[in-house]
Design a protein around this motif. Structure first.
Motif, PDB file in Angstrom:
ATOM      1  N   PHE A   7       0.341  -8.602 -11.311  1.00 20.31           N
ATOM      2  CA  PHE A   7       0.961  -7.270 -10.777  1.00 20.31           C
ATOM      3  C   PHE A   7      -0.027  -6.235 -11.026  1.00 20.31           C
ATOM      4  O   PHE A   7      -0.286  -5.526 -10.033  1.00 20.31           O
ATOM      5  CB  PHE A   7       2.165  -7.130 -11.763  1.00 20.31           C
ATOM      6  N   ALA A   8      -0.741  -6.131 -12.021  1.00 17.92           N
ATOM      7  CA  ALA A   8      -1.761  -5.141 -12.483  1.00 17.92           C
ATOM      8  C   ALA A   8      -2.784  -5.146 -11.484  1.00 17.92           C
ATOM      9  O   ALA A   8      -3.406  -4.013 -10.754  1.00 17.92           O
ATOM     10  CB  ALA A   8      -2.162  -5.316 -13.832  1.00 17.92           C
ATOM     11  N   THR A   9      -3.172  -6.326 -10.966  1.00 16.10           N
ATOM     12  CA  THR A   9      -4.307  -6.597  -9.928  1.00 16.10           C
ATOM     13  C   THR A   9      -3.936  -6.047  -8.793  1.00 16.10           C
ATOM     14  O   THR A   9      -4.631  -5.240  -7.943  1.00 16.10           O
ATOM     15  CB  THR A   9      -4.726  -7.850  -9.857  1.00 16.10           C
ATOM     16  N   VAL A  10      -2.644  -6.392  -8.365  1.00 12.90           N
ATOM     17  CA  VAL A  10      -2.194  -6.099  -7.032  1.00 12.90           C
ATOM     18  C   VAL A  10      -1.924  -4.373  -7.005  1.00 12.90           C
ATOM     19  O   VAL A  10      -2.252  -3.894  -5.999  1.00 12.90           O
ATOM     20  CB  VAL A  10      -0.965  -6.773  -6.710  1.00 12.90           C
ATOM     21  N   VAL A  11      -1.439  -3.894  -8.075  1.00 11.90           N
ATOM     22  CA  VAL A  11      -1.324  -2.490  -8.005  1.00 11.90           C
ATOM     23  C   VAL A  11      -2.611  -1.735  -7.830  1.00 11.90           C
ATOM     24  O   VAL A  11      -2.737  -0.645  -7.092  1.00 11.90           O
ATOM     25  CB  VAL A  11      -0.598  -2.168  -9.433  1.00 11.90           C
ATOM     26  N   ALA A  12      -3.495  -2.124  -8.624  1.00 15.96           N
ATOM     27  CA  ALA A  12      -4.956  -1.537  -8.527  1.00 15.96           C
ATOM     28  C   ALA A  12      -5.501  -1.638  -6.942  1.00 15.96           C
ATOM     29  O   ALA A  12      -5.998  -0.618  -6.545  1.00 15.96           O
ATOM     30  CB  ALA A  12      -5.692  -1.986  -9.778  1.00 15.96           C
ATOM     31  N   ASP A  13      -5.380  -2.742  -6.548  1.00 15.30           N
ATOM     32  CA  ASP A  13      -5.829  -2.953  -5.199  1.00 15.30           C
ATOM     33  C   ASP A  13      -5.127  -1.966  -4.025  1.00 15.30           C
ATOM     34  O   ASP A  13      -5.851  -1.343  -3.447  1.00 15.30           O
ATOM     35  CB  ASP A  13      -5.931  -4.396  -4.508  1.00 15.30           C
ATOM     36  N   CYS A  14      -3.666  -2.014  -4.099  1.00 13.71           N
ATOM     37  CA  CYS A  14      -2.951  -1.158  -3.356  1.00 13.71           C
ATOM     38  C   CYS A  14      -2.932   0.342  -3.489  1.00 13.71           C
ATOM     39  O   CYS A  14      -2.860   1.087  -2.622  1.00 13.71           O
ATOM     40  CB  CYS A  14      -1.378  -1.775  -3.478  1.00 13.71           C
ATOM     41  N   ARG A  22      -6.354   3.821  -8.259  1.00 19.10           N
ATOM     42  CA  ARG A  22      -5.753   5.129  -9.038  1.00 19.10           C
ATOM     43  C   ARG A  22      -4.794   4.792  -9.867  1.00 19.10           C
ATOM     44  O   ARG A  22      -4.653   5.610 -10.903  1.00 19.10           O
ATOM     45  CB  ARG A  22      -5.181   5.972  -7.752  1.00 19.10           C
ATOM     46  N   VAL A  23      -4.055   3.932  -9.783  1.00 17.87           N
ATOM     47  CA  VAL A  23      -3.056   3.341 -10.803  1.00 17.87           C
ATOM     48  C   VAL A  23      -3.231   2.342 -11.349  1.00 17.87           C
ATOM     49  O   VAL A  23      -3.576   1.055 -10.676  1.00 17.87           O
ATOM     50  CB  VAL A  23      -1.771   3.374 -10.134  1.00 17.87           C
ATOM     51  N   ALA A  24      -3.818   2.087 -12.675  1.00 17.05           N
ATOM     52  CA  ALA A  24      -4.138   1.118 -13.584  1.00 17.05           C
ATOM     53  C   ALA A  24      -3.146   0.967 -14.763  1.00 17.05           C
ATOM     54  O   ALA A  24      -2.715   1.790 -15.059  1.00 17.05           O
ATOM     55  CB  ALA A  24      -5.815   1.280 -14.012  1.00 17.05           C
ATOM     56  N   ILE A  25      -2.812  -0.605 -14.857  1.00 14.82           N
ATOM     57  CA  ILE A  25      -2.169  -0.690 -15.844  1.00 14.82           C
ATOM     58  C   ILE A  25      -2.894  -1.410 -17.172  1.00 14.82           C
ATOM     59  O   ILE A  25      -3.555  -2.207 -17.123  1.00 14.82           O
ATOM     60  CB  ILE A  25      -0.878  -1.730 -15.494  1.00 14.82           C
ATOM     61  N   ASP A  26      -2.621  -0.852 -18.510  1.00 17.70           N
ATOM     62  CA  ASP A  26      -3.048  -1.046 -19.582  1.00 17.70           C
ATOM     63  C   ASP A  26      -2.246  -2.206 -20.048  1.00 17.70           C
ATOM     64  O   ASP A  26      -1.225  -2.193 -20.603  1.00 17.70           O
ATOM     65  CB  ASP A  26      -3.375  -0.162 -20.660  1.00 17.70           C
ATOM     66  N   LEU A  27      -2.738  -3.674 -19.836  1.00 16.54           N
ATOM     67  CA  LEU A  27      -1.838  -4.852 -20.200  1.00 16.54           C
ATOM     68  C   LEU A  27      -1.858  -4.984 -21.884  1.00 16.54           C
ATOM     69  O   LEU A  27      -1.068  -5.462 -22.271  1.00 16.54           O
ATOM     70  CB  LEU A  27      -2.400  -5.993 -19.454  1.00 16.54           C
ATOM     71  N   ASP A  28      -2.958  -4.376 -22.489  1.00 18.10           N
ATOM     72  CA  ASP A  28      -3.021  -4.438 -24.054  1.00 18.10           C
ATOM     73  C   ASP A  28      -1.757  -3.845 -24.483  1.00 18.10           C
ATOM     74  O   ASP A  28      -1.032  -4.181 -25.448  1.00 18.10           O
ATOM     75  CB  ASP A  28      -4.094  -3.967 -24.544  1.00 18.10           C
ATOM     76  N   ARG A  29      -1.265  -2.548 -24.016  1.00 18.74           N
ATOM     77  CA  ARG A  29      -0.022  -2.226 -24.252  1.00 18.74           C
ATOM     78  C   ARG A  29       1.071  -2.913 -24.344  1.00 18.74           C
ATOM     79  O   ARG A  29       2.330  -2.318 -25.001  1.00 18.74           O
ATOM     80  CB  ARG A  29      -0.007  -0.489 -23.536  1.00 18.74           C
ATOM     81  N   ARG A  30       1.385  -3.794 -23.385  1.00 19.61           N
ATOM     82  CA  ARG A  30       2.450  -4.786 -23.425  1.00 19.61           C
ATOM     83  C   ARG A  30       2.620  -5.282 -24.892  1.00 19.61           C
ATOM     84  O   ARG A  30       3.836  -5.423 -25.307  1.00 19.61           O
ATOM     85  CB  ARG A  30       2.155  -5.962 -22.296  1.00 19.61           C
ATOM     86  N   ARG A  65       0.788  -1.210  -0.070  1.00 18.12           N
ATOM     87  CA  ARG A  65       0.000  -0.162   0.047  1.00 18.12           C
ATOM     88  C   ARG A  65       0.884   1.212   0.019  1.00 18.12           C
ATOM     89  O   ARG A  65       0.326   2.293  -0.357  1.00 18.12           O
ATOM     90  CB  ARG A  65      -0.790   0.093   1.143  1.00 18.12           C
ATOM     91  N   ASP A  66       2.123   1.034   0.512  1.00 18.54           N
ATOM     92  CA  ASP A  66       3.006   2.258   0.371  1.00 18.54           C
ATOM     93  C   ASP A  66       3.813   2.455  -0.907  1.00 18.54           C
ATOM     94  O   ASP A  66       4.176   3.885  -1.069  1.00 18.54           O
ATOM     95  CB  ASP A  66       3.941   2.123   1.564  1.00 18.54           C
ATOM     96  N   VAL A 117       3.650   8.380  -8.017  1.00 13.69           N
ATOM     97  CA  VAL A 117       3.453   7.747  -9.290  1.00 13.69           C
ATOM     98  C   VAL A 117       2.206   8.139  -9.861  1.00 13.69           C
ATOM     99  O   VAL A 117       1.077   8.032  -9.249  1.00 13.69           O
ATOM    100  CB  VAL A 117       3.423   6.021  -9.077  1.00 13.69           C
ATOM    101  N   HIS A 118       2.186   8.674 -11.043  1.00 15.18           N
ATOM    102  CA  HIS A 118       0.896   9.191 -11.594  1.00 15.18           C
ATOM    103  C   HIS A 118       0.494   8.027 -12.577  1.00 15.18           C
ATOM    104  O   HIS A 118      -0.719   7.920 -12.770  1.00 15.18           O
ATOM    105  CB  HIS A 118       1.307  10.309 -12.609  1.00 15.18           C
ATOM    106  N   ALA A 119       1.234   7.355 -13.154  1.00  9.43           N
ATOM    107  CA  ALA A 119       0.852   6.002 -13.971  1.00  9.43           C
ATOM    108  C   ALA A 119       1.934   5.137 -13.984  1.00  9.43           C
ATOM    109  O   ALA A 119       3.091   5.550 -13.946  1.00  9.43           O
ATOM    110  CB  ALA A 119       0.262   6.459 -15.258  1.00  9.43           C
ATOM    111  N   LEU A 120       1.548   3.896 -14.449  1.00  9.42           N
ATOM    112  CA  LEU A 120       2.476   2.875 -15.027  1.00  9.42           C
ATOM    113  C   LEU A 120       2.000   2.337 -16.374  1.00  9.42           C
ATOM    114  O   LEU A 120       0.845   2.118 -16.742  1.00  9.42           O
ATOM    115  CB  LEU A 120       2.483   1.670 -14.023  1.00  9.42           C
ATOM    116  N   VAL A 121       3.206   2.623 -17.426  1.00 13.37           N
ATOM    117  CA  VAL A 121       2.554   2.336 -18.926  1.00 13.37           C
ATOM    118  C   VAL A 121       3.906   1.612 -19.501  1.00 13.37           C
ATOM    119  O   VAL A 121       4.879   1.654 -18.942  1.00 13.37           O
ATOM    120  CB  VAL A 121       2.675   3.812 -19.553  1.00 13.37           C
ATOM    121  N   PHE A 122       3.448   0.712 -20.422  1.00 16.09           N
ATOM    122  CA  PHE A 122       4.130   0.164 -21.257  1.00 16.09           C
ATOM    123  C   PHE A 122       4.396   0.808 -22.590  1.00 16.09           C
ATOM    124  O   PHE A 122       3.776   1.573 -23.021  1.00 16.09           O
ATOM    125  CB  PHE A 122       3.570  -1.253 -21.892  1.00 16.09           C
ATOM    126  N   ASP A 123       5.861   1.138 -22.701  1.00 17.14           N
ATOM    127  CA  ASP A 123       6.303   1.989 -24.059  1.00 17.14           C
ATOM    128  C   ASP A 123       7.698   1.370 -24.253  1.00 17.14           C
ATOM    129  O   ASP A 123       8.145   0.452 -23.648  1.00 17.14           O
ATOM    130  CB  ASP A 123       6.296   3.392 -23.317  1.00 17.14           C
TER     131      ASP A 123
END
Length: 110
Positions: free
Chosen positions: A82-89, A93-101, A13-14, A40-46
């Motif tokens: 990872f994306a699920t845990v990040v969203a939960d924690c 607020r921080v969601a990961i678009d796995l399609d961009r992977r 959570r921290d 952290v404002h966002a986590l993105v694949f790029d």
């Protein structure tokens, strides 16, 4: 925690912590990234520059985004976890678009 041969990612959570396997004769792990969620404002694949390797980046306070890990360092199920845990924690607020992977369109050195 999600761990592979070369990478260990811990999310709570921290903060987000990424460790890499230590190189050479030293055993254990070396901290690569530790960032508190409020930064952290966002986590993105790029991709970065001319490098075609897709990676996950943390968009954080300040001008530079922070490298987290190459997309191929974790399997699709591990990234999903990872994306699920990040969203939960981060309370969503921080969601990961796995399609961009698989198809990183957008930021390019953003």
């Amino acid at each position: 925690m999600i761990a592979t041969q070369q990478l260990r990612i811990t999310v709570d959570r921290d903060r987000l912590v990424v460790e890499r396997r230590a190189v050479g004769t030293s055993a254990g792990w070396t901290e690569h990234l530790a960032v508190a969620w409020p930064q952290v404002h966002a986590l993105v694949f790029d991709t970065q520059g001319l490098d075609p390797v897709v990676s996950l980046f943390a968009l954080v306070d300040g001008p530079q985004r922070r490298y987290v890990a190459d997309a191929n360092h974790l399997s699709r199920p591990q990234w999903s976890t990872f994306a699920t845990v990040v969203a939960d924690c981060t309370d969503g607020r921080v969601a990961i678009d796995l399609d961009r992977r698989d198809d990183p369109q957008g930021l390019r050195d953003g």
